[in-house]
Design a protein around this motif. Structure first.
Motif, PDB file in Angstrom:
ATOM      1  N   GLU A 143      81.881  -1.651  36.832  1.00  0.00           N
ATOM      2  CA  GLU A 143      82.685  -1.271  35.135  1.00  0.00           C
ATOM      3  C   GLU A 143      83.701  -0.001  35.574  1.00  0.00           C
ATOM      4  OE1 GLU A 143      78.848   0.362  33.627  1.00  0.00           O
ATOM      5  OE2 GLU A 143      77.911  -1.456  33.817  1.00  0.00           O
ATOM      6  N   ALA A 144      84.586   0.298  34.247  1.00  0.00           N
ATOM      7  CA  ALA A 144      85.262   1.492  34.767  1.00  0.00           C
ATOM      8  C   ALA A 144      84.176   2.308  34.769  1.00  0.00           C
ATOM      9  CB  ALA A 144      86.199   1.031  33.569  1.00  0.00           C
ATOM     10  N   ALA A 145      84.464   3.469  35.500  1.00  0.00           N
ATOM     11  CA  ALA A 145      84.469   4.937  35.988  1.00  0.00           C
ATOM     12  C   ALA A 145      84.725   5.700  34.700  1.00  0.00           C
ATOM     13  CB  ALA A 145      85.211   5.732  37.196  1.00  0.00           C
ATOM     14  N   PRO A 146      83.637   6.256  34.656  1.00  0.00           N
ATOM     15  CA  PRO A 146      84.428   7.147  32.957  1.00  0.00           C
ATOM     16  C   PRO A 146      85.770   8.336  33.323  1.00  0.00           C
ATOM     17  CG  PRO A 146      82.179   8.054  34.293  1.00  0.00           C
ATOM     18  CD  PRO A 146      82.696   6.562  34.806  1.00  0.00           C
ATOM     19  N   ARG A 147      86.047   7.859  32.692  1.00  0.00           N
ATOM     20  CA  ARG A 147      87.480   9.479  32.443  1.00  0.00           C
ATOM     21  C   ARG A 147      86.757  11.060  32.258  1.00  0.00           C
ATOM     22  NH1 ARG A 147      92.613   6.462  29.137  1.00  0.00           N
ATOM     23  NH2 ARG A 147      92.072   4.456  30.058  1.00  0.00           N
ATOM     24  N   GLN A 148      88.002  11.638  33.265  1.00  0.00           N
ATOM     25  CA  GLN A 148      87.123  13.242  33.051  1.00  0.00           C
ATOM     26  C   GLN A 148      88.134  13.801  32.370  1.00  0.00           C
ATOM     27  OE1 GLN A 148      86.744  13.945  37.874  1.00  0.00           O
ATOM     28  NE2 GLN A 148      84.909  12.337  37.663  1.00  0.00           N
TER      29      GLN A 148
END
Length: 148
Positions: A143-148
């Motif tokens: 899964e893609a890491a959450p954007r910060q």
């Protein structure tokens, strides 16, 4: 005795149908429950005395534990495979035969989820302790890491 067929014949004489050659005749295939007895026999009675690698393969129908043994006499490698249940992949630890199996089995556990029973310290070695799943399994979801 370094030719894989010679090694296989010796093991088949001792272990019967629990040991065989792969279809391509490049690997020994061993019943998982007999892996330690077979590895001990190979170490004690052939030139393949050095455990070079322990790894696993994720096939659609099963996991396969793979051991690469090296002959220090001529540099030949012997591959030993044991098929494991897809839902409960377990096999006895080879640490009692080779201490060097310790870290290799921990890596295989960490990345593939193979349980090495009787391992003295089976825990993650590459991923963080709180990491969920085993990243080299085919069913691992990336899964893609959450954007910060």
């Amino acid at each position: 005795m370094n030719n894989i067929k010679d090694v296989a014949e010796g093991l088949i004489t001792k272990f019967g149908t629990k040991v065989g050659l792969s279809e391509d005749e490049k690997s020994l295939v061993v019943a998982a429950e007999d892996i330690i007895d077979v590895l001990q026999e190979i170490k004690e009675n052939t030139d393949y005395t050095f455990l070079e690698d322990v790894t696993a393969v994720d096939y659609p129908e099963c996991f396969t534990a793979v051991y690469h043994l090296l002959s220090l006499q001529d540099g030949q490698i012997l591959r030993v495979k044991a098929n494991l249940d897809k839902e409960n992949p377990q096999i006895e630890s080879a640490v009692s035969v080779w201490n060097s199996a310790n870290v290799m089995e921990r890596e295989t556990y960490d990345l593939m989820g193979i349980i090495f029973t009787d391992h003295p310290d089976l825990k993650r070695v590459l991923c963080p302790d709180d990491f969920e799943g085993h990243p080299l399994r085919k069913d691992f979801k990336v899964e893609a890491a959450p954007r910060q």
